[in-house]
Design an enzyme around this catalytic site. Structure first.
Site, PDB file in Angstrom:
ATOM      1  N   ASP A 153       0.825  -1.204   0.000  1.00  0.00           N
ATOM      2  CA  ASP A 153       0.000   0.000   0.000  1.00  0.00           C
ATOM      3  C   ASP A 153       0.862   1.258   0.000  1.00  0.00           C
ATOM      4  O   ASP A 153       2.056   1.224   0.320  1.00  0.00           O
ATOM      5  CB  ASP A 153      -0.887   0.031   1.254  1.00  0.00           C
ATOM      6  CG  ASP A 153      -1.827  -1.153   1.341  1.00  0.00           C
ATOM      7  OD1 ASP A 153      -2.199  -1.685   0.286  1.00  0.00           O
ATOM      8  OD2 ASP A 153      -2.192  -1.528   2.472  1.00  0.00           O
ATOM      9  N   TYR A 200       5.725 -10.068   7.232  1.00  0.00           N
ATOM     10  CA  TYR A 200       5.589  -8.630   7.419  1.00  0.00           C
ATOM     11  C   TYR A 200       5.909  -8.301   8.865  1.00  0.00           C
ATOM     12  O   TYR A 200       5.585  -9.082   9.775  1.00  0.00           O
ATOM     13  CB  TYR A 200       4.157  -8.164   7.128  1.00  0.00           C
ATOM     14  CG  TYR A 200       3.814  -8.025   5.665  1.00  0.00           C
ATOM     15  CD1 TYR A 200       4.011  -6.818   4.996  1.00  0.00           C
ATOM     16  CD2 TYR A 200       3.278  -9.088   4.943  1.00  0.00           C
ATOM     17  CE1 TYR A 200       3.676  -6.673   3.664  1.00  0.00           C
ATOM     18  CE2 TYR A 200       2.948  -8.956   3.603  1.00  0.00           C
ATOM     19  CZ  TYR A 200       3.145  -7.751   2.965  1.00  0.00           C
ATOM     20  OH  TYR A 200       2.819  -7.606   1.641  1.00  0.00           O
TER      21      TYR A 200
END
Length: 263
Positions: free
Chosen positions: A53, A111
């Site tokens: 993103d 992540y």
């Protein structure tokens, strides 16, 4: 004939509107393609392992490119970096086997979401952490307890954003570790793949647990509800980084996944 190369690309996400190329906004894919075409004018668009993103960082975005000649890997890396801005860099380049595609052949990702804690935000880390302004410490044991219902294969509809275009909300989450560090805490997520904003929504929900606004046992009900409104806020993008990707072992692109491969 073209020559495929696999790149490991790192970027500080604050200057990008995500990885995927866009018409008028800066992207990691766009910057890399522009650099490649400076000396390989006919090169096709680089293909990444997955989207990040706007504002999200990456240490290990895997990228497949094709060149018109057989470059020595270090010279290719140096040529690309010479044409890239300082907030995006090729960290490694290697020849790729024919038929390898990073997006299709990725089997697991890691992540890390970084939280800043304490009475004041560290200005040197402000671009890479979400600072929790709070006099009392977060209840890290409660947060660690809360993750148990999320592990395994589930419908994560409660933890996907409304714009998520994934065909299925079912994902496999191998683990969430909460690791305290200097001035903050890292939330380490490892899974087969992730929905849009999934890590950020889970993080926002766990922070609410850490603040005492949710009970640790409540996340099972949130998951079962399959309703985004039942989960917490979406944590801001600057704390999130794509740290590692594992690929199918048959391609020889790094170490095999500790969790095996998809069936």
């Amino acid at each position: 004939m073209t020559h495929p190369f696999f790149l490991t690309v790192a970027y500080a996400g604050g200057g990008f509107h995500g990885w995927q190329i866009q018409t008028s906004l800066r992207s990691g894919q766009g910057d890399l393609w522009k650099a490649l075409r400076a000396f390989e004018p006919a090169a096709p668009m680089p293909q990444g392992t997955g989207r990040t993103d706007a504002g999200v960082h990456a240490r290990a975005q895997g990228v497949l490119i094709h060149t018109s000649r057989a470059w020595e890997p270090y010279r290719l890396l140096a040529a690309l970096n010479a044409h890239l801005p300082k907030d995006i860099r090729v960290m490694q380049a290697r020849p790729a086997p024919e038929g390898f595609f990073p997006r299709q052949h990725a089997v697991a990702k890691r992540y890390i979401y970084r939280l800043g804690l304490g009475p004041a935000e560290d200005p040197l880390m402000a671009s890479y952490r979400w600072h929790i302004h709070r006099a009392a410490a977060l209840d890290l044991p409660a947060m660690a307890e809360a993750v148990a219902p999320l592990l395994g294969t589930h419908d994560f509809s409660s933890f996907r954003c409304t714009e998520c275009a994934a065909k299925s909300p079912v994902r496999t989450l191998h683990g969430i570790r909460i690791v305290p560090g200097d001035g903050g805490v890292d939330l380490i997520f490892e899974g087969s793949s992730f929905l849009m904003h999934q890590v950020r929504i889970v993080t926002g929900t766990l922070v609410e647990v850490g603040k005492g606004r949710r009970l640790p046992a409540s996340l099972g009900s949130v998951l079962a509800a399959r309703d985004r409104t039942q989960a917490g806020l979406t944590a801001p993008p600057e704390g999130l980084c794509l740290e590692k990707v594992w690929y199918e072992a048959r391609w020889g692109m790094g170490e095999p996944s500790p969790w095996g491969e998809r069936t």
